[in-house]
Scaffold this motif. Structure first.
Motif, mmCIF file in Angstrom:
data_model
loop_
_atom_site.group_PDB
_atom_site.id
_atom_site.type_symbol
_atom_site.label_atom_id
_atom_site.label_comp_id
_atom_site.label_asym_id
_atom_site.label_seq_id
_atom_site.Cartn_x
_atom_site.Cartn_y
_atom_site.Cartn_z
ATOM 1 N N ALA A 36 -12.366 2.560 -6.750
ATOM 2 C CA ALA A 36 -12.662 2.972 -8.121
ATOM 3 C C ALA A 36 -11.550 3.776 -8.769
ATOM 4 C CB ALA A 36 -13.967 3.778 -8.142
ATOM 5 N N THR A 37 -10.784 4.512 -7.971
ATOM 6 C CA THR A 37 -9.679 5.331 -8.479
ATOM 7 C C THR A 37 -8.579 5.394 -7.423
ATOM 8 O OG1 THR A 37 -10.519 7.410 -7.546
ATOM 9 C CG2 THR A 37 -11.284 6.819 -9.772
ATOM 10 N N GLY A 38 -7.430 5.921 -7.820
ATOM 11 C CA GLY A 38 -6.353 6.102 -6.862
ATOM 12 C C GLY A 38 -6.696 7.109 -5.793
ATOM 13 N N VAL A 39 -7.324 8.217 -6.180
ATOM 14 C CA VAL A 39 -7.663 9.226 -5.179
ATOM 15 C C VAL A 39 -8.733 8.692 -4.227
ATOM 16 C CG1 VAL A 39 -9.486 10.465 -6.424
ATOM 17 C CG2 VAL A 39 -7.981 11.715 -4.868
ATOM 18 N N ALA A 40 -9.553 7.751 -4.676
ATOM 19 C CA ALA A 40 -10.523 7.129 -3.772
ATOM 20 C C ALA A 40 -9.817 6.308 -2.713
ATOM 21 C CB ALA A 40 -11.495 6.252 -4.561
ATOM 22 N N ALA A 41 -8.718 5.648 -3.064
ATOM 23 C CA ALA A 41 -7.937 4.889 -2.073
ATOM 24 C C ALA A 41 -7.310 5.828 -1.052
ATOM 25 C CB ALA A 41 -6.865 4.064 -2.775
ATOM 26 N N ILE A 42 -6.850 6.983 -1.518
ATOM 27 C CA ILE A 42 -6.271 7.971 -0.611
ATOM 28 C C ILE A 42 -7.358 8.545 0.305
ATOM 29 C CG2 ILE A 42 -5.153 10.241 -0.497
ATOM 30 C CD1 ILE A 42 -3.768 9.449 -3.180
ATOM 31 N N ALA A 43 -8.509 8.891 -0.278
ATOM 32 C CA ALA A 43 -9.610 9.426 0.526
ATOM 33 C C ALA A 43 -10.088 8.398 1.548
ATOM 34 C CB ALA A 43 -10.759 9.842 -0.391
ATOM 35 N N ALA A 44 -10.146 7.129 1.131
ATOM 36 C CA ALA A 44 -10.570 6.081 2.052
ATOM 37 C C ALA A 44 -9.630 5.990 3.247
ATOM 38 C CB ALA A 44 -10.624 4.739 1.322
ATOM 39 N N THR A 45 -8.339 6.126 2.993
ATOM 40 C CA THR A 45 -7.343 6.076 4.069
ATOM 41 C C THR A 45 -7.480 7.284 4.996
ATOM 42 O OG1 THR A 45 -5.835 4.861 2.621
ATOM 43 C CG2 THR A 45 -4.879 5.933 4.556
ATOM 44 N N VAL B 61 1.769 5.619 8.954
ATOM 45 C CA VAL B 61 2.387 6.151 7.739
ATOM 46 C C VAL B 61 1.753 5.491 6.528
ATOM 47 C CG1 VAL B 61 4.509 6.463 6.415
ATOM 48 C CG2 VAL B 61 4.578 6.524 8.910
ATOM 49 N N SER B 62 1.257 6.311 5.605
ATOM 50 C CA SER B 62 0.816 5.824 4.307
ATOM 51 C C SER B 62 1.718 6.415 3.235
ATOM 52 C CB SER B 62 -0.651 6.209 4.035
ATOM 53 O OG SER B 62 -0.823 7.610 4.055
ATOM 54 N N VAL B 63 1.968 5.641 2.191
ATOM 55 C CA VAL B 63 2.804 6.130 1.105
ATOM 56 C C VAL B 63 2.138 5.816 -0.224
ATOM 57 C CG1 VAL B 63 4.216 4.012 1.063
ATOM 58 C CG2 VAL B 63 5.082 6.093 0.010
ATOM 59 N N ASP B 64 2.091 6.808 -1.077
ATOM 60 C CA ASP B 64 1.656 6.620 -2.454
ATOM 61 C C ASP B 64 2.871 6.139 -3.243
ATOM 62 O OD1 ASP B 64 0.927 6.867 -5.134
ATOM 63 O OD2 ASP B 64 -0.325 8.625 -4.772
ATOM 64 N N SER B 65 2.821 4.883 -3.669
ATOM 65 C CA SER B 65 3.948 4.267 -4.367
ATOM 66 C C SER B 65 3.643 4.044 -5.841
ATOM 67 C CB SER B 65 4.303 2.934 -3.694
ATOM 68 O OG SER B 65 5.561 2.454 -4.102
ATOM 69 N N THR B 66 2.762 4.881 -6.393
ATOM 70 C CA THR B 66 2.315 4.716 -7.770
ATOM 71 C C THR B 66 3.469 4.740 -8.762
ATOM 72 O OG1 THR B 66 0.125 5.645 -7.320
ATOM 73 C CG2 THR B 66 0.896 5.735 -9.593
ATOM 74 N N LEU B 67 4.397 5.674 -8.594
ATOM 75 C CA LEU B 67 5.486 5.801 -9.566
ATOM 76 C C LEU B 67 6.523 4.705 -9.405
ATOM 77 C CD1 LEU B 67 6.145 9.650 -9.815
ATOM 78 C CD2 LEU B 67 4.394 8.238 -10.910
ATOM 79 N N ALA B 68 6.657 4.167 -8.208
ATOM 80 C CA ALA B 68 7.656 3.118 -7.986
ATOM 81 C C ALA B 68 7.117 1.750 -8.390
ATOM 82 C CB ALA B 68 8.081 3.105 -6.519
ATOM 83 N N THR B 69 5.874 1.451 -8.021
ATOM 84 C CA THR B 69 5.255 0.134 -8.158
ATOM 85 C C THR B 69 6.009 -0.886 -7.298
ATOM 86 O OG1 THR B 69 6.458 -0.926 -9.994
ATOM 87 C CG2 THR B 69 4.750 0.697 -10.576
ATOM 88 N N PRO B 70 5.431 -2.061 -7.057
ATOM 89 C CA PRO B 70 6.142 -3.080 -6.276
ATOM 90 C C PRO B 70 7.388 -3.616 -6.969
ATOM 91 C CG PRO B 70 3.785 -3.579 -6.417
ATOM 92 C CD PRO B 70 4.050 -2.472 -7.376
ATOM 93 N N VAL B 71 7.542 -3.337 -8.255
ATOM 94 C CA VAL B 71 8.758 -3.761 -8.958
ATOM 95 C C VAL B 71 9.967 -3.025 -8.404
ATOM 96 C CG1 VAL B 71 9.890 -3.976 -11.213
ATOM 97 C CG2 VAL B 71 7.411 -4.249 -11.034
ATOM 98 N N ALA B 72 9.798 -1.751 -8.061
ATOM 99 C CA ALA B 72 10.915 -0.934 -7.598
ATOM 100 C C ALA B 72 11.050 -0.926 -6.083
ATOM 101 C CB ALA B 72 10.765 0.500 -8.106
ATOM 102 N N LEU C 186 -9.577 2.778 -14.831
ATOM 103 C CA LEU C 186 -9.323 3.484 -13.589
ATOM 104 C C LEU C 186 -9.337 2.505 -12.426
ATOM 105 C CD1 LEU C 186 -11.730 6.519 -14.085
ATOM 106 C CD2 LEU C 186 -9.239 6.642 -14.111
ATOM 107 N N GLY C 187 -8.539 2.786 -11.402
ATOM 108 C CA GLY C 187 -8.564 1.956 -10.204
ATOM 109 C C GLY C 187 -7.572 2.448 -9.178
ATOM 110 N N GLY C 188 -7.800 2.064 -7.927
ATOM 111 C CA GLY C 188 -6.877 2.382 -6.847
ATOM 112 C C GLY C 188 -6.843 1.240 -5.862
ATOM 113 N N ILE C 189 -5.844 1.233 -4.987
ATOM 114 C CA ILE C 189 -5.752 0.170 -3.993
ATOM 115 C C ILE C 189 -4.941 0.651 -2.803
ATOM 116 C CG2 ILE C 189 -3.605 -0.979 -4.732
ATOM 117 C CD1 ILE C 189 -5.393 -3.638 -4.556
ATOM 118 N N VAL C 190 -5.292 0.143 -1.623
ATOM 119 C CA VAL C 190 -4.498 0.362 -0.418
ATOM 120 C C VAL C 190 -4.204 -0.996 0.194
ATOM 121 C CG1 VAL C 190 -6.626 0.844 0.887
ATOM 122 C CG2 VAL C 190 -4.408 1.485 1.844
ATOM 123 N N CYS C 191 -2.923 -1.246 0.505
ATOM 124 C CA CYS C 191 -2.462 -2.541 1.011
ATOM 125 C C CYS C 191 -1.844 -2.359 2.389
ATOM 126 C CB CYS C 191 -1.403 -3.150 0.076
ATOM 127 S SG CYS C 191 -1.836 -3.199 -1.672
#
Length: 427
Positions: free
Chosen positions: A113-122, A209-220, A246-251
């Motif tokens: 549902a959100t980015g922080v939810a993806a972090i909490a899930a991890t 290792v988990s990384v929050d790549s929100t600012l980079a995105t897969p483009v960078a 709102l949304g989050g994801i973990v890959c």
């Protein structure tokens, strides 16, 4: 497309509850990421032949007796089941998960549902009482506060480390360290993390290792290609890109993602809505041209601000003056749409920007199609979130001073943005 992504997304290998790729994107085709941003996980409607993804708003789906499961307990792969109940899997959300997996070079993904939810899930999947987490001392505020204030209540030990100092990271490992969570670039000061080096060090100690790549995105940046195990995004930001969902994801690899799905995805209840999944996919359609545009504009604005008499300092990974510019060139294909700058008397300048800006907007958040700027006062950030002291505080202040203006660059004319900032700063 990597072999793992091809095999995980091949239409012929998909069970009935999964979403197949359309024929042009099947496993025998190697497509570039720009194309996957449009076609990864795309399903042409079999009845209407509609190209745009459908929104499946139904909570329930018809099932054949014996094909479903009342409980997720003991189900190894929830995505192998038919679509049953939207909290578990949903056709629209599943398309989004497959598209993000394709962009990140992952086997699978779980949307939340959100980015922080993806972090909490991890965190709550891979950490339990008695385990140890190493977290970046500067990262997204929600992640930092969750790690340092909530997890210890459940018996999880947490150490905050400047991830750019590998010696300090190495010294932080314990026999019970299970996870290292970092962010690159880190929000809000745009300090970078050498992801390959962190992954090598963590794996040597048996940690994920988990990384929050929100600012980079897969483009960078593609963190999984650098050895990271799990990559997390706040889909709310640049990936959605429109400031309306709102949304989050973990890959990551199938095994790790299914552990998160079967635990946090089922029992924490932070399910992404189909409507928001559809909105985020609409944003992904233009992710590559948007990020390239805002990166080009951000670099020009950063250089302009660097020469402005009212600005004392500018931080942007694309500038040669960024202390980690060489790392940025190795790790990023573009330098992103976020920059920071400092001024004398920042509180006064904040009031001026809020009243004088006509193109950019004075507001929180980032990654929208419209430019957004806000002051992040160092004393306030230390009191509310980071609570750094000594060398860690000095490291923060080296990037932020008494406070930084965080500017998220949008899609407006860069000439209009430069003129807008110039008039507001010079008023």
């Amino acid at each position: 497309m990597s072999p793992s992504v091809s095999s995980s997304l091949a239409a012929t290998d998909r069970p009935s509850g999964a979403v197949p790729l359309r024929p042009s994107c099947e496993a025998n085709r190697v497509l570039r990421r720009e194309t996957l941003a449009l076609d990864g996980g795309l399903v042409i409607d079999p009845a209407t032949k509609a190209i745009a993804p459908n929104i499946s708003m139904s909570v329930n789906n018809i099932l054949t007796p014996g094909d479903g499961a009342f409980s997720a307990e003991g189900v190894a792969d929830l995505t192998a089941l038919p679509f049953l109940y939207a909290r578990w899997t949903n056709p629209t959300v599943r398309q989004l998960e497959q598209r993000m997996a394709a962009l990140e070079g992952a086997d699978d993904a779980l949307a939340t549902a959100t980015g922080v939810a993806a972090i909490a899930a991890t965190f709550l999947t891979f950490l339990k009482k008695g385990d140890h987490l190493i977290v970046s001392d500067v990262c997204y505020a929600g992640a930092n506060e969750l790690a340092r204030r909530i997890l210890p209540d459940y018996g999880i030990e947490v150490t905050a480390v400047n991830m750019s100092r590998l010696g300090e990271l190495a010294a932080a490992f314990r026999p019970n360290t299970r996870l290292v969570h970092c962010e690159s670039p880190c929000n809000p000061i745009l300090r970078l993390t050498d992801l390959a080096a962190v992954a090598t060090l963590a794996h040597r100690h048996g940690a994920l290792v988990s990384v929050d790549s929100t600012l980079a995105t897969p483009v960078a940046t593609r963190p999984l290609a650098l050895g990271v195990d799990l990559v997390i995004h706040s889909l709310t930001k640049f990936i959605n890109g429109h400031g309306d969902a709102l949304g989050g994801i973990v890959c990551g690899c199938k095994d790790l993602v299914e552990k998160i799905r079967s635990r946090a995805g089922v029992y924490l209840g932070a399910t992404l809505s189909a409507q928001n999944a559809w909105l985020v996919m609409r944003g992904i359609d233009t992710l590559f041209p948007r990020l390239r545009t805002v990166s080009d504009s951000a670099l020009r604005i950063a250089r302009f601000l660097g020469d402005h008499p009212g600005v004392t300092s500018v931080t942007y990974p694309g500038l040669e003056t960024h202390p980690q510019h060489d790392l940025a060139k190795r790790q990023m294909d573009v330098f992103g749409g976020l920059l920071t700058f400092q001024t004398e008397n920042p509180q006064m300048i904040a009031v001026r920007l809020a009243s004088k800006l006509r193109v950019a907007h004075y507001a929180f958040s980032l990654g929208h199609q419209r430019s957004i700027v806000v002051l992040l006062d160092t004393a306030e950030m230390m009191h509310s979130t980071y609570r750094l002291e000594g060398a860690q505080l000095a490291d923060y202040r080296a990037f932020a001073g008494d406070g930084v203006f965080r500017l998220s660059v949008g899609l407006e004319s860069v000439d209009d943005l430069v003129e807008d900032l110039d008039k507001a700063l010079s008023a």
